[in-house]
Design a protein around this motif. Structure first.
Motif, PDB file in Angstrom:
ATOM      1  N   UNK A  29      -6.165  64.898  59.071  1.00 58.19           N
ATOM      2  CA  UNK A  29      -6.362  65.812  57.575  1.00 58.19           C
ATOM      3  C   UNK A  29      -7.738  65.254  56.946  1.00 58.19           C
ATOM      4  N   UNK A  30      -7.403  64.043  56.303  1.00 59.80           N
ATOM      5  CA  UNK A  30      -8.374  63.401  56.305  1.00 59.80           C
ATOM      6  C   UNK A  30      -9.523  63.024  57.133  1.00 59.80           C
ATOM      7  N   UNK A  31      -9.744  62.840  57.939  1.00 57.59           N
ATOM      8  CA  UNK A  31     -10.732  62.787  59.676  1.00 57.59           C
ATOM      9  C   UNK A  31     -11.581  64.390  59.374  1.00 57.59           C
ATOM     10  N   UNK A  32     -10.355  65.293  59.039  1.00 53.10           N
ATOM     11  CA  UNK A  32     -11.795  66.771  59.341  1.00 53.10           C
ATOM     12  C   UNK A  32     -12.451  66.811  57.707  1.00 53.10           C
ATOM     13  N   UNK A  33     -11.850  66.171  56.866  1.00 55.51           N
ATOM     14  CA  UNK A  33     -13.286  66.530  55.398  1.00 55.51           C
ATOM     15  C   UNK A  33     -14.081  65.359  55.102  1.00 55.51           C
ATOM     16  N   UNK A  34     -13.717  64.149  56.222  1.00 56.75           N
ATOM     17  CA  UNK A  34     -14.973  64.082  55.980  1.00 56.75           C
ATOM     18  C   UNK A  34     -15.652  64.220  57.389  1.00 56.75           C
ATOM     19  N   UNK A  35     -15.415  64.697  58.011  1.00 59.52           N
ATOM     20  CA  UNK A  35     -15.992  65.133  59.617  1.00 59.52           C
ATOM     21  C   UNK A  35     -17.278  66.167  59.109  1.00 59.52           C
ATOM     22  N   UNK A  64      -3.278  74.454  50.199  1.00 62.93           N
ATOM     23  CA  UNK A  64      -3.264  74.180  51.355  1.00 62.93           C
ATOM     24  C   UNK A  64      -4.066  74.060  52.170  1.00 62.93           C
ATOM     25  N   UNK A  65      -4.542  73.435  53.433  1.00 64.29           N
ATOM     26  CA  UNK A  65      -5.734  73.185  53.860  1.00 64.29           C
ATOM     27  C   UNK A  65      -6.868  73.580  53.997  1.00 64.29           C
ATOM     28  N   UNK A 127      -4.255  73.597  64.222  1.00 60.87           N
ATOM     29  CA  UNK A 127      -3.506  71.963  64.790  1.00 60.87           C
ATOM     30  C   UNK A 127      -3.815  73.220  66.485  1.00 60.87           C
ATOM     31  N   UNK A 128      -4.125  71.540  67.141  1.00 61.09           N
ATOM     32  CA  UNK A 128      -4.268  71.749  68.714  1.00 61.09           C
ATOM     33  C   UNK A 128      -4.139  70.908  69.436  1.00 61.09           C
ATOM     34  N   UNK A 129      -3.772  70.006  70.492  1.00 58.20           N
ATOM     35  CA  UNK A 129      -3.273  68.915  70.992  1.00 58.20           C
ATOM     36  C   UNK A 129      -4.437  68.029  71.097  1.00 58.20           C
ATOM     37  N   UNK A 130      -5.464  67.773  70.520  1.00 55.75           N
ATOM     38  CA  UNK A 130      -6.612  66.690  70.158  1.00 55.75           C
ATOM     39  C   UNK A 130      -6.341  67.245  68.411  1.00 55.75           C
ATOM     40  N   UNK A 131      -5.501  67.627  67.723  1.00 50.17           N
ATOM     41  CA  UNK A 131      -6.138  67.553  66.637  1.00 50.17           C
ATOM     42  C   UNK A 131      -5.968  68.423  65.243  1.00 50.17           C
ATOM     43  N   UNK A 132      -7.124  68.506  64.073  1.00 49.76           N
ATOM     44  CA  UNK A 132      -7.581  69.688  64.068  1.00 49.76           C
ATOM     45  C   UNK A 132      -8.568  70.392  63.883  1.00 49.76           C
ATOM     46  N   UNK A 133      -9.018  71.519  64.263  1.00 48.65           N
ATOM     47  CA  UNK A 133      -9.896  72.164  63.573  1.00 48.65           C
ATOM     48  C   UNK A 133      -9.752  73.003  63.015  1.00 48.65           C
TER      49      UNK A 133
END
Length: 140
Positions: A29-35, A64-65, A127-133
């Motif tokens: 989630x932190x990575x998703x926010x930054x991207x 929630x996210x 969430x998927x096998x690679x992380x979050x999208x």
């Protein structure tokens, strides 16, 4: 080609009829926010002067996210609109859905297009096998 196949995190503009849409993915989630932040600035054509950077700190709590993502990007839009700052580096800490953000922002030297708001339109963090999208629609 789907950029996600070659990069564990990132963003990609999606064709949208009236507004702007962005696909975003990351390992957490932190990575998703930054991207999402980097993608939002890229869509708006933001350039900044890193030599005049300053620290910014803020906290956000959400249920929630999806709400966290919208509130985080909306906070960055506030800094962009009200203070003329764009954040280019982040140190994000999460405790559940409470975000403590430490960011470095710099004065904007170019803004090609204005983003009016981050929307909840079809917003879902998955969430998927690679992380979050997710996909984010911006009101322009």
């Amino acid at each position: 080609m789907d950029t996600r196949e070659t990069s564990p995190q990132g963003y990609q503009e999606i064709e949208h009829t009236a507004d702007w849409e962005l696909a975003v993915w990351a390992r957490d989630l932190p990575g998703l926010l930054e991207q999402a932040a980097q993608g939002m600035y890229a869509l708006a054509g933001v350039r900044w002067d890193e030599k005049r950077a300053r620290e910014i700190r803020f906290e956000i709590t959400a249920e929630d996210a999806e709400h966290l993502l919208v509130r985080f990007l909306s906070e960055l839009l506030y800094y962009l609109e009200q203070e003329g700052l764009a954040c280019f580096r982040f140190a994000l800490q999460l405790n559940g859905y409470h975000l403590s953000a430490h960011a470095w922002g710099a004065p904007v030297v170019q803004l090609q297009k204005e983003i009016k708001a981050v929307t909840y339109h079809r917003l879902k963090v998955e969430r998927d096998t690679e992380g979050l999208k997710t996909r984010i629609v911006f009101d322009v």
